[in-house]
Scaffold this active site. Structure first.
Site, short mmCIF file in Angstrom:
data_model
loop_
_atom_site.label_atom_id
_atom_site.label_comp_id
_atom_site.label_asym_id
_atom_site.label_seq_id
_atom_site.Cartn_x
_atom_site.Cartn_y
_atom_site.Cartn_z
N THR A 95 43.51 37.79 40.42
CA THR A 95 44.73 38.51 40.80
C THR A 95 45.87 38.02 39.90
OG1 THR A 95 43.98 38.57 43.10
CG2 THR A 95 46.31 39.01 42.70
N LYS A 170 46.20 46.03 43.85
CA LYS A 170 45.94 44.76 44.55
C LYS A 170 47.26 44.15 45.05
CE LYS A 170 44.05 40.73 45.62
NZ LYS A 170 43.31 40.57 46.87
N LYS A 245 51.30 33.19 46.24
CA LYS A 245 51.17 33.67 44.85
C LYS A 245 51.20 35.20 44.81
CE LYS A 245 47.35 34.60 42.42
NZ LYS A 245 46.12 34.57 41.65
P1 NAD Z 1 39.20 28.84 42.89
O1 NAD Z 1 40.30 27.89 42.56
O2 NAD Z 1 38.22 28.48 43.96
O3 NAD Z 1 38.36 29.16 41.56
C1 NAD Z 1 38.91 29.26 40.27
C2 NAD Z 1 37.94 28.55 39.34
O4 NAD Z 1 38.42 28.68 38.00
C3 NAD Z 1 37.84 27.03 39.62
O5 NAD Z 1 36.49 26.69 39.90
C4 NAD Z 1 38.34 26.40 38.32
O6 NAD Z 1 37.68 25.17 38.00
C5 NAD Z 1 38.03 27.50 37.32
N1 NAD Z 1 38.73 27.35 36.06
C6 NAD Z 1 39.97 26.84 35.83
N2 NAD Z 1 40.22 26.85 34.50
C7 NAD Z 1 39.12 27.36 33.89
C8 NAD Z 1 38.77 27.60 32.54
N3 NAD Z 1 39.61 27.32 31.53
N4 NAD Z 1 37.57 28.15 32.28
C9 NAD Z 1 36.71 28.43 33.28
N5 NAD Z 1 36.98 28.22 34.58
C10 NAD Z 1 38.18 27.69 34.88
O7 NAD Z 1 39.92 30.23 43.22
P2 NAD Z 1 39.26 31.50 43.94
O8 NAD Z 1 39.52 31.45 45.40
O9 NAD Z 1 37.88 31.68 43.43
O10 NAD Z 1 40.21 32.67 43.37
C11 NAD Z 1 40.05 33.17 42.05
C12 NAD Z 1 40.93 34.40 41.89
O11 NAD Z 1 40.57 35.37 42.87
C13 NAD Z 1 42.43 34.13 42.07
O12 NAD Z 1 43.14 34.86 41.10
C14 NAD Z 1 42.70 34.65 43.47
O13 NAD Z 1 44.06 35.07 43.65
C15 NAD Z 1 41.72 35.81 43.57
N6 NAD Z 1 41.31 36.13 44.95
C16 NAD Z 1 40.92 35.15 45.80
C17 NAD Z 1 40.53 35.50 47.09
C18 NAD Z 1 40.12 34.43 48.09
O14 NAD Z 1 40.05 34.74 49.29
N7 NAD Z 1 39.82 33.19 47.67
C19 NAD Z 1 40.52 36.83 47.50
C20 NAD Z 1 40.87 37.83 46.58
C21 NAD Z 1 41.26 37.47 45.30
#
Ligand code: NAD
Length: 302
Positions: A95, A170, A245
């Site tokens: 997002t 979104k 966020k």
């Molecule tokens: P998260 O923090 O669990 O996962 C993000 C991952 O990215 C982490 O494992 C981190 O180590 C990795 N990362 C960071 N830098 C990196 C790099 N340079 N290369 C590769 N990987 C890297 O977050 P999440 O909950 O999985 O959310 C991810 C996205 O999805 C966000 O943008 C969030 O807004 C969106 N989102 C989340 C949800 C939810 O309920 N968790 C729902 C809808 C959308």
């Protein structure tokens, strides 16, 4: 067996189970995440680990990124775009703001790659069960090419428009979510003060004009809806920091687009106050407890 090979960058709470569902559907998936725990879980789920994001994408036909926020997405795309083969399709499911989404589309196009923005709704539960909704922006041909893979991770895909349109959808959706979760929580707090039982209020509102997702799927009061994080003391779920966020993204877009969103603005302030009062890691529906605290402090209308 699908012939396309997939790279998945960002194997966290969402990306991890999404990549695992691609493996279950028969795709060969190479993944990268700098976090050791994310990498270990991914390997258990059949994902081949790569040493870096550029290493992961070199042989891929389709690449997914699922990263915390826009600066991460821009940095990773700047690394992987030059490493991908011409014609590779990159889909960003994170997002992020509309302007950055358009910038990464332009970056891909300038390097002979295809791209879509494909943010998701449905949370960690939806990622695990393969029931996400995807909101797509980009060229028709690129959206059509990615849809068979999205079907392995989700139940619904909507083509929202050109580059950035998925992110726009979104952001608008999550502004409704922030406002509606506060509205439902406020109604429960007021109902408590007026001597109504949770059950009686829920029975009425869930079948009346107050009905909405925040009430009937994600009810902030425990014991009324089986899928509520409230039933498990608001953990795990979607952390309040993430909704902050998303709400901030809505306000930045509203300012840029000159759209009046007074309730979105107030929801942003309330969620910022809630998160900075030590609740950033709790599920966002725990705002009901914060509203009770404000009521106890005599702050009836902060
Ligand atoms: P998260 O923090 O669990 O996962 C993000 C991952 O990215 C982490 O494992 C981190 O180590 C990795 N990362 C960071 N830098 C990196 C790099 N340079 N290369 C590769 N990987 C890297 O977050 P999440 O909950 O999985 O959310 C991810 C996205 O999805 C966000 O943008 C969030 O807004 C969106 N989102 C989340 C949800 C939810 O309920 N968790 C729902 C809808 C959308």
């Amino acid at each position: 067996m699908p012939e396309q090979t997939v790279a998945f960058i960002g194997l966290g709470n969402m990306g991890g189970p999404m990549a695992a569902n691609l493996v279950k559907a028969g795709y060969s998936v190479t993944g990268f995440d700098p976090a050791e725990t994310a990498r270990a879980t991914a390997v258990e789920n059949g994902i081949t680990p790569a040493g870096s994001a550029p290493d992961a994408v070199g042989a891929a036909d389709i690449v997914f990124t699922m990263l915390p926020s826009a600066p991460y997405v821009m940095e990773v795309w700047q690394d992987i775009v030059p490493a991908a083969r011409p014609g590779t399709l990159i889909a960003d499911c994170s997002t992020i703001d509309v302007a950055t989404a358009r910038d990464i589309h332009a970056l891909a196009e300038a390097n002979g790659l295809r791209s879509v923005d494909a943010p998701v709704s449905g949370g960690v539960g939806g990622a695990k069960s393969g029931s996400l909704t995807f909101m797509l922006g980009g060229a028709e041909e690129a959206m059509a090419a990615v849809e068979p893979l999205l079907a392995a991770m989700g139940r619904k895909t909507v083509r929202c428009g050109t580059a950035g349109a998925g992110q726009a959808a979104k952001i608008c959706n999550n502004m409704i979510l922030g406002v509606s979760m506060i509205a439902v929580s406020e109604a429960f707090v007021l109902a408590e003060k007026l001597g109504l039982s949770h059950e009686a209020f829920f029975d009425i509102a869930s079948t009346s004009s107050g009905q909405c997702w925040s009430l009937t799927t994600y009810c902030p009061v425990p014991g009324l809806v089986p899928t509520s994080p409230a039933n498990n003391d608001y953990r795990p779920g979607a952390p309040a920091s993430m909704l902050v966020k998303d709400l901030r993204l809505s306000q930045a877009e509203a300012t840029r687009a000159n759209a009046a969103t007074p309730l979105g603005a107030h929801a942003t302030q309330l969620y910022e106050a809630f998160a900075s009062a030590g609740h950033a890691d709790e599920d966002f529906s725990a705002i009901v407890r914060y509203l009770r605290t404000l009521s106890a402090d005599g702050q009836s209308n902060p």
